[in-house]
Design an enzyme around this catalytic site. Structure first.
Site, PDB file in Angstrom:
ATOM      1  N   SER A 369     -10.909  -7.767   1.926  1.00  0.00           N
ATOM      2  CA  SER A 369     -10.408  -6.817   0.938  1.00  0.00           C
ATOM      3  C   SER A 369     -11.523  -5.948   0.359  1.00  0.00           C
ATOM      4  O   SER A 369     -12.127  -5.160   1.065  1.00  0.00           O
ATOM      5  CB  SER A 369      -9.665  -7.594  -0.146  1.00  0.00           C
ATOM      6  OG  SER A 369      -8.984  -6.745  -1.032  1.00  0.00           O
ATOM      7  N   ASP A 380     -20.453   2.755   7.735  1.00  0.00           N
ATOM      8  CA  ASP A 380     -20.047   4.047   8.289  1.00  0.00           C
ATOM      9  C   ASP A 380     -20.950   5.180   7.812  1.00  0.00           C
ATOM     10  O   ASP A 380     -21.162   6.162   8.531  1.00  0.00           O
ATOM     11  CB  ASP A 380     -18.597   4.353   7.902  1.00  0.00           C
ATOM     12  CG  ASP A 380     -17.592   3.570   8.737  1.00  0.00           C
ATOM     13  OD1 ASP A 380     -18.035   2.788   9.602  1.00  0.00           O
ATOM     14  OD2 ASP A 380     -16.378   3.748   8.521  1.00  0.00           O
ATOM     15  N   LYS A 394      -8.523  -8.234   6.033  1.00  0.00           N
ATOM     16  CA  LYS A 394      -7.440  -8.078   5.056  1.00  0.00           C
ATOM     17  C   LYS A 394      -7.513  -6.659   4.491  1.00  0.00           C
ATOM     18  O   LYS A 394      -7.998  -6.423   3.396  1.00  0.00           O
ATOM     19  CB  LYS A 394      -7.589  -9.134   3.962  1.00  0.00           C
ATOM     20  CG  LYS A 394      -6.367  -9.305   3.072  1.00  0.00           C
ATOM     21  CD  LYS A 394      -6.573  -8.531   1.808  1.00  0.00           C
ATOM     22  CE  LYS A 394      -5.343  -8.582   0.934  1.00  0.00           C
ATOM     23  NZ  LYS A 394      -5.424  -7.629  -0.182  1.00  0.00           N
TER      24      LYS A 394
END
Length: 530
Positions: A369, A380, A394
């Protein structure tokens, strides 16, 4: 004897979302029911119909809830039979005997089905001795468990007591700032949070709490004692203590807002190690304070290890703000769902505290999460080397709604999209440097170093832009670095090697640039399929 189960119901006022977005719940066409139980279930069904990530049949949910009554008393059952005018009739049975029946509510109106559930429970309690003995909240919990059981595994119901504890963990609570350890010697103070009323009053680890407001703690369980110590902010509480030397003290303390610390800070030379256990409303502030203190010490900081292993997540806004501490510009995460308000893009504010400080993020199979949001955003953006094993996957957002009975309904309402454009759900974050197949010996460390230099990638898919991976590719990539849990020493050893060697760190960050830069502008992702 046949008793009519009238299906009239309406929706209670709108609830609060866990992301601090106020939404008006959809109102049914039927009038507001007089029965509080009917109003409660109407509200829950309406919120699900309005906010849940995919459309779901209100009828199906109501029957799933009703079926749970048989778990409380196996003699209770609900069946449906053909009725007049091509409709159906719902029958309440007890021990094989028909007790009540009426026409099934037509359509999917949450008000009508909520009223039906309320009347059904009333008749079931009137007939069933086991149900009659149960408090209302236990029956409500069972029915809501049936309703949410028909949704995804992250949607759930919390009864009032559990919801109160959940709110305390997320938002803080009125307390004195002690952690208790219940042992053979009673309620011992295990930890005192600095700066809290307990600390300022001189309470120390090893003190034993023997009474609260004049009531002895002996014979009570830990939850009871904890709730006695908590209360409204600024309210007084009288605490009787026994010191390790046998002396006694009685103190009157005024409760203050206590937010459970989620960050543990340590230092190894010029490297800061920040362990984040979960994300509550104070997590980012704790990180900012720790970094400010450490950067002001002699020698400063060479880099940061952000340890997210075993972190199950928490508040979305805290994940965004934590990533913002390290990212100068660009997207952090996007959310996509069925409800218009669930479609949001979160970007860096431009006020990054440490936009160039080298970072290594540690993850494992228990990182989920909010922890995955931070790891993916830093990976990224090329701001961090991620070390460890594949995370949990998740990648959904839950909204928390407070119900009229003070319970909470947690609903999945969006999916998470990384800056490079792939869905986190079921994919998770695959680390830049995989260690899940390695031990803690020197040869394993050397293999990890080779991977950092891009000379021994764990999988050729590591170099593919992850947005371009199809499901078989994702399966192969995750199998190449399977999630494992635990604080394996190699993770921290490799992190320190990277941060102490700028050339090696640069080579490791270059691995993810081969997989494609993050998207510029709005994050693109496939829409959620209803």
């Amino acid at each position: 004897m046949r008793i009519s189960l009238c299906p009239a119901v309406a929706l209670a006022p709108a609830g609060m979302l866990g992301l601090a977005v106020a939404l008006a719940a959809c109102a049914g066409s039927e009038p507001l029911p007089a029965d509080p139980t009917g109003r409660l279930f109407a509200r829950g069904l309406a919120e699900i119909g309005e906010l849940y990530i995919t459309p779901v049949s209100t009828r199906k949910l109501a029957f799933a809830g009703a079926a749970q009554l048989s778990m409380l008393d196996r003699n209770v059952s609900v069946s449906e039979t053909p009725g007049p005018e091509s409709g159906t009739e719902i029958v309440l049975n007890y021990a094989g005997r028909e007790i009540a029946a009426d026409a099934s509510p037509r359509g999917q109106d949450p008000n009508a089905w909520g009223e039906w559930l309320g009347r059904l429970i009333t008749e079931a309690k009137r007939t069933s001795p086991p149900l009659a003995k149960l408090p209302d909240d236990k029956i409500e919990e069972a029915v809501f468990d049936g309703i949410t059981g028909a949704l995804d595994r992250f949607s759930r119901y919390a009864p009032p007591d559990a919801a109160r504890d959940q709110r305390a963990m997320r938002d803080g609570f009125g307390g004195i700032g002690v952690t208790l350890d219940l042992g053979t010697e009673g309620f011992l103070v295990a930890q005192v949070t600095p700066g809290t009323p307990a600390d300022l009053a001189g309470i120390r680890p090893g003190d034993r709490i023997v009474a609260i407001d004049g009531k002895p703690t002996a014979g009570h369980d830990e939850d009871e004692v904890v709730h006695q110590l908590r209360g409204p902010i600024s309210s007084p509480v009288r605490v009787s203590l026994e010191r390790p030397n046998g002396s006694r003290r009685e103190l009157v303390l005024h409760r203050t807002l206590i937010v459970v610390p989620t960050v543990t800070t340590s230092r190894d030379g010029a490297i800061a190690i920040l362990r984040v256990a979960s994300f509550n409303q104070n997590t980012t502030q704790q990180i900012v304070e720790s970094l400010s203190q450490l950067r002001g010490t002699p020698g400063g900081l060479r880099g940061v290890v952000l340890d997210l292993r075993g972190d199950p997540g928490g508040l979305l806004d805290q994940a965004v703000s934590l990533a913002d501490v390290f990212i100068a510009k660009g997207p952090i995460v996007a959310t996509v769902g069925r409800h218009p308000a669930s479609r949001q893009l979160f970007e860096a504010s431009g006020d990054s505290l440490a936009p160039h400080l080298p970072i290594v993020v540690l993850i494992d199979g228990g990182s989920a999460s909010a922890a995955e949001i931070v790891a993916a955003a830093l990976q990224d953006a090329g701001r961090a080397v991620v070390v460890g094993s594949a995370s949990y996957g998740k990648g959904t957002v839950q909204t928390v709604l407070r119900l009229p009975n003070d319970g909470e309904l947690t609903l999945t309402w969006a999916q998470l999209v990384t800056p490079s454009g792939y869905l986190l759900n079921q994919h998770g974050v695959v680390p830049t440097l995989c260690t899940s197949d390695l031990g803690n010996d020197e040869s394993s460390i050397q293999i990890a170093v080779q991977r950092a230099g891009a000379t021994a990638p764990v999988s050729p898919l590591s170099y593919r832009p992850r947005k371009e991976l199809d499901e078989p590719d994702w399966s192969r990539l995750r199998r190449a670095c399977p999630g494992r849990r635990g604080d394996h020493p190699i993770d921290l050893i490799v992190a320190k090697r990277l941060l102490n060697d700028p050339i090696l760190y640069s080579a490791a960050t270059h691995i993810m640039t081969l997989a494609g830069p993050p998207a510029s502008g709005p994050v693109a992702a496939a829409p959620v399929t209803p």
